[in-house]
Scaffold this motif. Structure first.
Motif, PDB file in Angstrom:
ATOM      1  N   THR A 103       2.953  11.272  -4.624  1.00  0.00           N
ATOM      2  CA  THR A 103       3.161  10.223  -3.628  1.00  0.00           C
ATOM      3  C   THR A 103       3.300  10.833  -2.237  1.00  0.00           C
ATOM      4  O   THR A 103       3.468  12.042  -2.084  1.00  0.00           O
ATOM      5  CB  THR A 103       4.414   9.394  -3.948  1.00  0.00           C
ATOM      6  OG1 THR A 103       5.558  10.258  -3.971  1.00  0.00           O
ATOM      7  CG2 THR A 103       4.277   8.703  -5.293  1.00  0.00           C
ATOM      8  N   TYR A 104       3.236   9.990  -1.241  1.00  0.00           N
ATOM      9  CA  TYR A 104       3.384  10.395   0.154  1.00  0.00           C
ATOM     10  C   TYR A 104       3.900   9.184   0.921  1.00  0.00           C
ATOM     11  O   TYR A 104       3.969   8.080   0.355  1.00  0.00           O
ATOM     12  CB  TYR A 104       2.044  10.888   0.716  1.00  0.00           C
ATOM     13  CG  TYR A 104       0.905   9.911   0.555  1.00  0.00           C
ATOM     14  CD1 TYR A 104       0.548   9.042   1.587  1.00  0.00           C
ATOM     15  CD2 TYR A 104       0.179   9.841  -0.635  1.00  0.00           C
ATOM     16  CE1 TYR A 104      -0.486   8.135   1.433  1.00  0.00           C
ATOM     17  CE2 TYR A 104      -0.859   8.936  -0.794  1.00  0.00           C
ATOM     18  CZ  TYR A 104      -1.191   8.087   0.240  1.00  0.00           C
ATOM     19  OH  TYR A 104      -2.211   7.184   0.092  1.00  0.00           O
ATOM     20  N   PRO A 105       4.307   9.346   2.172  1.00  0.00           N
ATOM     21  CA  PRO A 105       4.898   8.219   2.914  1.00  0.00           C
ATOM     22  C   PRO A 105       3.920   7.059   3.106  1.00  0.00           C
ATOM     23  O   PRO A 105       3.214   6.964   4.095  1.00  0.00           O
ATOM     24  CB  PRO A 105       5.285   8.852   4.259  1.00  0.00           C
ATOM     25  CG  PRO A 105       5.456  10.289   3.972  1.00  0.00           C
ATOM     26  CD  PRO A 105       4.428  10.612   2.923  1.00  0.00           C
ATOM     27  N   ASN A 106       3.874   6.185   2.125  1.00  0.00           N
ATOM     28  CA  ASN A 106       3.015   5.007   2.120  1.00  0.00           C
ATOM     29  C   ASN A 106       3.826   3.916   1.424  1.00  0.00           C
ATOM     30  O   ASN A 106       3.962   3.914   0.199  1.00  0.00           O
ATOM     31  CB  ASN A 106       1.713   5.303   1.367  1.00  0.00           C
ATOM     32  CG  ASN A 106       0.791   4.096   1.262  1.00  0.00           C
ATOM     33  OD1 ASN A 106       1.207   2.950   1.407  1.00  0.00           O
ATOM     34  ND2 ASN A 106      -0.482   4.351   0.984  1.00  0.00           N
ATOM     35  N   GLU A 107       4.374   3.018   2.201  1.00  0.00           N
ATOM     36  CA  GLU A 107       5.357   2.061   1.687  1.00  0.00           C
ATOM     37  C   GLU A 107       4.832   1.237   0.515  1.00  0.00           C
ATOM     38  O   GLU A 107       5.514   1.078  -0.506  1.00  0.00           O
ATOM     39  CB  GLU A 107       5.805   1.133   2.820  1.00  0.00           C
ATOM     40  CG  GLU A 107       6.906   0.162   2.412  1.00  0.00           C
ATOM     41  CD  GLU A 107       7.379  -0.700   3.569  1.00  0.00           C
ATOM     42  OE1 GLU A 107       8.149  -1.647   3.326  1.00  0.00           O
ATOM     43  OE2 GLU A 107       6.970  -0.427   4.720  1.00  0.00           O
ATOM     44  N   LYS A 108       3.624   0.713   0.637  1.00  0.00           N
ATOM     45  CA  LYS A 108       3.096  -0.132  -0.436  1.00  0.00           C
ATOM     46  C   LYS A 108       2.786   0.679  -1.690  1.00  0.00           C
ATOM     47  O   LYS A 108       2.992   0.209  -2.814  1.00  0.00           O
ATOM     48  CB  LYS A 108       1.847  -0.872   0.046  1.00  0.00           C
ATOM     49  CG  LYS A 108       2.149  -1.979   1.042  1.00  0.00           C
ATOM     50  CD  LYS A 108       0.927  -2.829   1.318  1.00  0.00           C
ATOM     51  CE  LYS A 108       1.276  -4.008   2.222  1.00  0.00           C
ATOM     52  NZ  LYS A 108       0.096  -4.876   2.477  1.00  0.00           N
ATOM     53  N   LEU A 109       2.286   1.895  -1.511  1.00  0.00           N
ATOM     54  CA  LEU A 109       2.026   2.760  -2.663  1.00  0.00           C
ATOM     55  C   LEU A 109       3.330   3.109  -3.371  1.00  0.00           C
ATOM     56  O   LEU A 109       3.419   3.044  -4.607  1.00  0.00           O
ATOM     57  CB  LEU A 109       1.315   4.033  -2.215  1.00  0.00           C
ATOM     58  CG  LEU A 109       1.105   5.105  -3.293  1.00  0.00           C
ATOM     59  CD1 LEU A 109       0.181   4.588  -4.384  1.00  0.00           C
ATOM     60  CD2 LEU A 109       0.555   6.385  -2.685  1.00  0.00           C
ATOM     61  N   LEU A 110       4.354   3.465  -2.606  1.00  0.00           N
ATOM     62  CA  LEU A 110       5.649   3.793  -3.197  1.00  0.00           C
ATOM     63  C   LEU A 110       6.238   2.584  -3.925  1.00  0.00           C
ATOM     64  O   LEU A 110       6.860   2.724  -4.983  1.00  0.00           O
ATOM     65  CB  LEU A 110       6.615   4.274  -2.109  1.00  0.00           C
ATOM     66  CG  LEU A 110       6.260   5.618  -1.454  1.00  0.00           C
ATOM     67  CD1 LEU A 110       7.186   5.891  -0.271  1.00  0.00           C
ATOM     68  CD2 LEU A 110       6.346   6.748  -2.466  1.00  0.00           C
ATOM     69  N   GLY A 111       6.011   1.395  -3.370  1.00  0.00           N
ATOM     70  CA  GLY A 111       6.482   0.180  -4.035  1.00  0.00           C
ATOM     71  C   GLY A 111       5.771  -0.051  -5.354  1.00  0.00           C
ATOM     72  O   GLY A 111       6.388  -0.476  -6.342  1.00  0.00           O
ATOM     73  N   ALA A 112       4.461   0.239  -5.386  1.00  0.00           N
ATOM     74  CA  ALA A 112       3.693   0.075  -6.622  1.00  0.00           C
ATOM     75  C   ALA A 112       4.168   1.052  -7.692  1.00  0.00           C
ATOM     76  O   ALA A 112       4.298   0.694  -8.869  1.00  0.00           O
ATOM     77  CB  ALA A 112       2.208   0.274  -6.337  1.00  0.00           C
ATOM     78  N   VAL A 113       4.435   2.292  -7.287  1.00  0.00           N
ATOM     79  CA  VAL A 113       4.920   3.298  -8.241  1.00  0.00           C
ATOM     80  C   VAL A 113       6.292   2.898  -8.783  1.00  0.00           C
ATOM     81  O   VAL A 113       6.561   3.011  -9.989  1.00  0.00           O
ATOM     82  CB  VAL A 113       4.988   4.687  -7.572  1.00  0.00           C
ATOM     83  CG1 VAL A 113       5.626   5.703  -8.510  1.00  0.00           C
ATOM     84  CG2 VAL A 113       3.595   5.152  -7.166  1.00  0.00           C
TER      85      VAL A 113
END
Length: 264
Positions: free
Chosen positions: A38-48
């Motif tokens: 992961t990396y600082p990407n709010e929507k990606l982190l939310g999906a994970v």
């Protein structure tokens, strides 16, 4: 009375058999939630985060997942990672199919030389505890495709069986857009999906373009310079007509594009 307990070797054998039956492609067999970079990407982190919660709480969950975004951002990795986790930790019967491949396999049963019956393919798809249908909407649309997908989705919906979908097509409200998810899969399936799944739309860097020794900083850079996939050329508002130019002396009429001359 002494209680009989299953030995570890039995559990390992069961997990191995369930994993083999899940049809996870070799490229994705090592996908895991813990190894997802992961990396600082709010929507990606939310999906994970939601994927991890889904796997931890399965099967006591209300809805499946629908992961939407451009190619290469990790949708299939997340879906398979959840599938593997629930198979290995919950003993669930899981199944993975690329949507186009599933339809191809079903269609092949209509060949009289193939001994496999249509229901031999459909039954595990409709009865799996967790089904992953990858790349939804990529299949060429037809009445048969829509009816077949409706049968699968409606059966799983009625039986309250959980499904994870992935798709490259935006879930936009514009019904007139031929490239939106609703247009690609049909109104009935689209409506069912919103009842049975939590939609997660996210964007990000294409992991497939990450250099061999690349890391988080490279992903952030790739994401920031990535063009917006929703920025498309404007559609023509009316039918495009060929415009005739004045022909050169002794030559036939010339069409207003570089495709050649009329009558040549």
């Amino acid at each position: 009375m002494r209680r009989v307990e299953r030995c570890d070797c039995w559990r390992e054998g069961l997990s191995a058999r369930l994993m083999e039956e899940a049809r996870i492609p070799p490229r994705y067999r090592r996908c895991d939630l813990e190894t997802f970079v992961t990396y600082p990407n709010e929507k990606l982190l939310g999906a994970v985060k939601l994927a991890r919660r889904f796997a931890a709480e399965f099967p006591a969950i209300q809805k499946g997942l629908c992961l939407i975004g451009p190619p290469g951002i990790g949708k299939t990795h997340l879906a398979v990672a959840v599938l593997r986790r629930v198979i290995l930790t919950k003993g669930a019967r899981g199944l993975f199919y690329d949507t186009r491949d599933l339809l191809r396999v079903i269609r092949s049963t209509y060949n009289p030389l193939v001994r496999t019956a249509e229901m031999d393919i459909l039954r595990p798809v409709m009865e799996a505890d967790l089904l992953v249908l990858d790349d939804l909407g990529s299949e060429k649309t037809s009445e048969w495709v829509e009816e077949t997908m409706n049968l699968i989705v409606n059966t799983r919906y009625n039986e309250r069986r959980h499904t994870i979908f992935t798709s490259n097509y935006d879930d936009t409200p514009d019904d007139a857009d031929p490239d939106c998810l609703k247009s690609r899969i049909g109104f009935r399936i689209h409506s069912r999906l919103h009842e049975m799944c939590e939609f997660l739309e996210f964007d990000g860097a294409d992991y497939r373009h990450l250099p061999p020794n690349g890391g988080v900083d490279d992903l952030v850079t790739m994401w920031k310079v990535k063009p917006n996939r929703r920025t498309l050329p404007a559609r023509a508002k009316g039918p495009i007509r060929a415009q005739l130019r004045q022909p050169a002396q002794g030559k036939g009429p010339d069409l207003g594009w570089t495709g050649g001359k009329a009558g040549s």
